[in-house]
Design an enzyme around this catalytic site. Sequence first.
Site, short mmCIF file in Angstrom:
data_model
loop_
_atom_site.label_atom_id
_atom_site.label_comp_id
_atom_site.label_asym_id
_atom_site.label_seq_id
_atom_site.Cartn_x
_atom_site.Cartn_y
_atom_site.Cartn_z
N HIS A 195 1.03 -1.08 -0.04
CA HIS A 195 -0.31 -0.18 -0.42
C HIS A 195 0.71 0.75 -0.20
O HIS A 195 0.82 2.26 -0.97
CB HIS A 195 -0.88 0.16 1.53
CG HIS A 195 -2.01 -0.86 0.87
ND1 HIS A 195 -2.38 -2.08 1.95
CD2 HIS A 195 -2.96 -1.35 -0.01
CE1 HIS A 195 -3.48 -2.34 1.49
NE2 HIS A 195 -3.75 -2.14 0.10
N ARG A 303 -10.37 3.98 -4.57
CA ARG A 303 -10.22 3.23 -2.24
C ARG A 303 -10.08 4.66 -1.69
O ARG A 303 -9.31 4.77 -1.25
CB ARG A 303 -8.54 3.11 -3.07
CG ARG A 303 -7.99 2.29 -3.70
CD ARG A 303 -6.64 1.86 -3.70
NE ARG A 303 -5.89 0.83 -3.94
CZ ARG A 303 -5.36 0.14 -4.99
NH1 ARG A 303 -4.85 1.29 -5.87
NH2 ARG A 303 -4.70 -0.89 -5.59
N ARG A 339 -15.01 1.33 -3.48
CA ARG A 339 -14.67 0.62 -2.83
C ARG A 339 -14.91 0.91 -1.41
O ARG A 339 -14.27 1.85 -0.73
CB ARG A 339 -13.41 -0.22 -3.02
CG ARG A 339 -13.01 -1.64 -1.93
CD ARG A 339 -11.81 -1.68 -2.05
NE ARG A 339 -10.71 -0.82 -1.87
CZ ARG A 339 -9.34 -0.95 -2.19
NH1 ARG A 339 -8.81 -2.46 -2.94
NH2 ARG A 339 -8.74 -1.09 -1.40
N GLU A 438 -9.90 -11.45 -3.33
CA GLU A 438 -8.49 -11.34 -2.78
C GLU A 438 -8.12 -12.18 -2.55
O GLU A 438 -6.57 -12.10 -2.05
CB GLU A 438 -8.28 -10.02 -2.82
CG GLU A 438 -8.90 -8.93 -1.82
CD GLU A 438 -9.12 -6.89 -1.64
OE1 GLU A 438 -7.59 -7.13 -2.18
OE2 GLU A 438 -8.95 -7.18 -0.92
N ASN A 461 -3.48 -7.68 -5.86
CA ASN A 461 -1.94 -7.50 -4.88
C ASN A 461 -2.12 -8.43 -3.76
O ASN A 461 -1.38 -9.23 -2.85
CB ASN A 461 -1.96 -6.55 -4.86
CG ASN A 461 -2.54 -5.16 -5.75
OD1 ASN A 461 -1.80 -6.39 -6.79
ND2 ASN A 461 -2.42 -4.04 -5.31
N ASP A 462 -3.27 -8.22 -3.56
CA ASP A 462 -3.94 -9.56 -1.58
C ASP A 462 -3.41 -10.96 -1.86
O ASP A 462 -3.33 -11.62 -2.11
CB ASP A 462 -5.29 -8.44 -1.15
CG ASP A 462 -4.20 -8.02 -0.43
OD1 ASP A 462 -3.36 -8.14 0.15
OD2 ASP A 462 -5.12 -6.33 -0.14
N ARG A 472 2.95 -8.72 0.76
CA ARG A 472 3.44 -8.18 -0.64
C ARG A 472 4.00 -6.68 0.17
O ARG A 472 4.85 -6.01 -1.21
CB ARG A 472 2.15 -7.57 -0.82
CG ARG A 472 1.27 -6.75 -0.10
CD ARG A 472 -0.09 -6.13 -0.18
NE ARG A 472 -0.42 -5.28 -1.09
CZ ARG A 472 -1.81 -4.91 -1.34
NH1 ARG A 472 -3.09 -5.51 -0.84
NH2 ARG A 472 -2.37 -3.34 -2.55
N CYS A 509 -8.10 -5.12 -10.91
CA CYS A 509 -7.65 -3.86 -10.54
C CYS A 509 -6.77 -4.16 -9.71
O CYS A 509 -6.58 -2.59 -8.94
CB CYS A 509 -8.88 -3.31 -9.81
SG CYS A 509 -9.37 -4.31 -8.48
C1 PEP Z 1 -5.47 -5.87 -4.40
O1 PEP Z 1 -5.33 -6.20 -3.47
O2 PEP Z 1 -4.98 -6.30 -5.60
C2 PEP Z 1 -6.40 -4.47 -4.35
C3 PEP Z 1 -6.34 -3.71 -5.61
O3 PEP Z 1 -7.02 -4.16 -3.41
P1 PEP Z 1 -5.88 -3.01 -2.68
O4 PEP Z 1 -4.34 -3.00 -3.65
O5 PEP Z 1 -6.22 -2.03 -1.92
O6 PEP Z 1 -5.27 -3.86 -1.16
MG MG Z 2 -6.37 -5.93 -1.62
#
Ligand code: PEP
Ligand code: MG
Length: 595
Positions: A195, A303, A339, A438, A461-462, A472, A509
């Site tokens: 993040h 976000r 979101r 995710e 990402n998650d 991550r 996303c």
């Molecule tokens: C993700 O996890 O891919 C996502 C888009 O949410 P964030 O990066 O805000 O956790």
């Molecule tokens: Mg996420």
Amino acid sequence: MAKDNIIINGVPVSGGVAMGEAQVLRDPMFQIVRRTIPAARIKSETARLEEASQKAIEELRIAKFKAIKAVGEQGASVFEAQVMIASDRQFLDSVIEKITVERVNAEYAFQEALAVTINRLNDSQDQSLRHMIHDIRSVSERVLSFMMGIGDGHENGFDRPTILIGRIFSPGQIMSYAKRNVVGFLTEEGGPTSHMGLIVRSLGLPAVMGDYSIGDDITSGTQIIIDGNNGEVIINPDPNTWRNYRRIRLRKRSQPFALLLKSRSISPVCSDGRKIKLAANLEVPGSLDEHLVRLGIGVGLYRTEFLYFSKQSFPDEEEQYDVYYGIARKFNPLPVTLRTFDLGGDKYAKELGRISEDNPALGWRGIRVSLESPKMFRTQLRAMLRASVLGNLKILLPMVSDVEELIATLDFIEKTKRELKRAHIDYDDNVPVGVMIEVPSAAMSADYLAEKADFFSIGTNDLIQYTMAADRGNHRVAKYYIGHHPAVLQLIVRTIHAAHQNGIPVSICGEMASSKTMAPFLVGLGVDELSMSPTQLPVIADWISRFKYIDAKRFSSRVMRLGNAEKVSRALKEAYDYIKQQRKGSWLDEQTRRR
Ligand code: PEP
Ligand code: MG
């Protein structure tokens, strides 16, 4: 003093070049040294201790008050406990005794007394006492920061362009520093998909992540350059290097933005005519919004938790409504996907309390927080529903791990709608509600979730971090964070399949959506939309136009038969090279022939 022009190599996190004065912000605990004090100073050291603990108590009381306002009594209970810890007279007396008897400085005496307390609790059989350790540490850091005058001491901004160096900075800290003449970040943790990485990129601030010793050669005040494009850090650059980088900085900064501003249209079509939707990920409404609207690009992921971070407190219903309605109107009729707050994990909100978790990424995060903070959730949903009247809003739920959670959330939304209806307040009764996929359990339950959701958005990402059990943001396990691992790909395929079987669209996303290497595979799977950081849009649109959907489809099927990450990586690389060279014919055929 470090030598001139030392170059060290780190991991690029956010592109661009930052030049400025280093400011090293380390955890207070690491900075404590033992100093012997004369008897005459015992009184003033004791006073420093008392004053710091009073300030910490004050600060905690204010935090508690804000938390009650934002999320109700329950969420504020942690501050109540911390106030009690900060007021523990017995502990403070033991520190004073150390200062007096051992003639040591207050910080050192505090740290020593703290170690004794923590060891005692660690040895305790009582689990609830052991759980107190986190709160005690958190309170102690607060007291020590006051004693050492750390805070960060630059509440009104830094005098000169500054590059912050530290272990890691939270999204909230970054948003606040960005307004205070901080031009770049050099950290020990916080990789490109963390993040921290996402927020520095969305703010256009260069950042580099380095090894644990990366900041050792740098003291506050040293001139440094960080190159977020290749991960280079130059300490004490000579005048020539400084001049060169100034030129590079101007050029590099403008490149991705210029490409977007210059673009006449962005409608990605494969070379055989198949259209793919593209959308933008936004963290804060920004200067690029008008260009996105001009190019017909909607918002695939907004976000909203960054609203909280930019203000450092929870915005009330009216403030949220203004932002949500503002963005819906600006993009109307293009879709805008809001979101709900994804707080928790590394997106810590102090008003929520409960900060003591051994494993925050697996803890109280996303929809779990919202469902257990009904006051906060109701406020946000009311604001979103009210803003939905224009008909182009969608609501997206983060970190859903189970169907029951989705059902509970949908009930909550229905209840909020009924409340608005009773008060004769307009909203879009058909506002689509989607689920972020995710968490592996969500991907595995995608069939059931798809029966209840209006759309899916895959947060790679998650999804990668939870599937591969690799944080991550932690560079020590970066090699395990493998997006193209067959295990991750299986979950993506399963999700897309479940969505389409149930007639709902699916978007990606996470950062994977803007990867040229992954694009043919994802397009070939039939994903409906790719949502990414705005500056990547022209790049991916151009890339998609270079290959045929029919090839991508066959390529995806082939990749899904490969049993390990190494083979997948090779196949992706071959496809990439082929598309890059824009050779005539079908790159899939070529690959197949060569096998
Ligand atoms: C993700 O996890 O891919 C996502 C888009 O949410 P964030 O990066 O805000 O956790
Ligand atoms: Mg996420």
